[in-house]
Design an enzyme around this catalytic site. Sequence first.
Site, PDB file in Angstrom:
ATOM      1  N   SER A 100      19.584  17.885  48.200  1.00  0.00           N
ATOM      2  CA  SER A 100      20.878  18.575  48.235  1.00  0.00           C
ATOM      3  C   SER A 100      20.791  20.097  48.036  1.00  0.00           C
ATOM      4  O   SER A 100      21.464  20.840  48.762  1.00  0.00           O
ATOM      5  CB  SER A 100      21.842  17.944  47.228  1.00  0.00           C
ATOM      6  N   ASP A 164      25.674  14.277  41.089  1.00  0.00           N
ATOM      7  CA  ASP A 164      24.805  13.210  41.603  1.00  0.00           C
ATOM      8  C   ASP A 164      23.868  12.713  40.504  1.00  0.00           C
ATOM      9  O   ASP A 164      22.647  12.886  40.585  1.00  0.00           O
ATOM     10  CB  ASP A 164      24.011  13.805  42.802  1.00  0.00           C
TER      11      ASP A 164
END
Length: 281
Positions: A100, A164
């Site tokens: 990410s 996350d």
Amino acid sequence: MLSYRHGFHAGNHADVLKHLVLLGLLEKLRGKDKPFTCIDSHAGAGLYDLFNAHAQTNREHESGIVPLCSSQPVDPLLRHYVERVRACNPDSRLRFYPGSPLLIQGELRAQDRLHVLELHPAEQISLQESLGQDRRVSLHLRDAFEGLLALTPPEPRRGMALIDPSYEDKKDYQRVHATLVKLQRRWPVGILALWYPLLARERDHSHWLCAALARENLPDVLQLELSVGPQAEEFGMHGSGMLVINTPWQLREQMQASLGELVKHLGGESSCSIQSLSSAN
Ligand SMILES: C[S@@+](CC[C@H](N)C(=O)[O-])C[C@H]1O[C@@H](n2cnc3c(N)ncnc32)[C@H](O)[C@@H]1O
């Protein structure tokens, strides 16, 4: 003590769902010239070698990025995602997978900012290397839940957070719930994107988490889930979900098209669902 290493899971079906939604959200933010801030609260290592021992242990990428990159997507967002992954692999073999923070860094314009948070010492070293020197990016070696609240509201205010967690500590579910509620109050214009796993029934806390968040009446919450088949074993993960708070206009339609095509590329018993989260769910 953190033991989770994302290198064992990089490029799996959960990463594909999460990173597709992430790129969809960044595309919306890039739709205006105004600057934005992105916070990546649980960043991981940044770049993953799918040929190394961690990734080869369970070869999870074979149920995610491998079939997708072997196809020729039509949907523009899916195509963009595949192009971003291929750009990390100049000799055309799929060896490196961008996590990410690298995906976000690649979407930043000169006026945008990225805050990256990570606690694991080994992942911090890899992150520093993979992000390089970039005046738009700040790396924070601190706890995600504490850091999210300390860094918000950010400047510029327009923007998003990707949350996350690894959920290796079951208390992460409660911490996610408490942090999201506080975060939304501190940063009412922020888009908040949370990832969660879908596990075997007795280990699955996603229903509790989604029901608890639904009761908070957070604004415009979209729930997106991707499953790659029935839960085959007690351990392992048959799918995952994302909750997006302050869902941007037309993200739902965008993701319907992208996920609808994605499940065809993943094949097997893959399926997806998209719905608004309300206390009735
Ligand atoms: C699922 S991985 C992140 C993957 C990454 N977001 C991606 O999509 O490429 C979760 C990461 O969070 C880190 N982590 C776990 N608990 C944390 C905490 N309380 N604060 C900061 N980082 C944490 C772990 O070390 C791990 O690298």
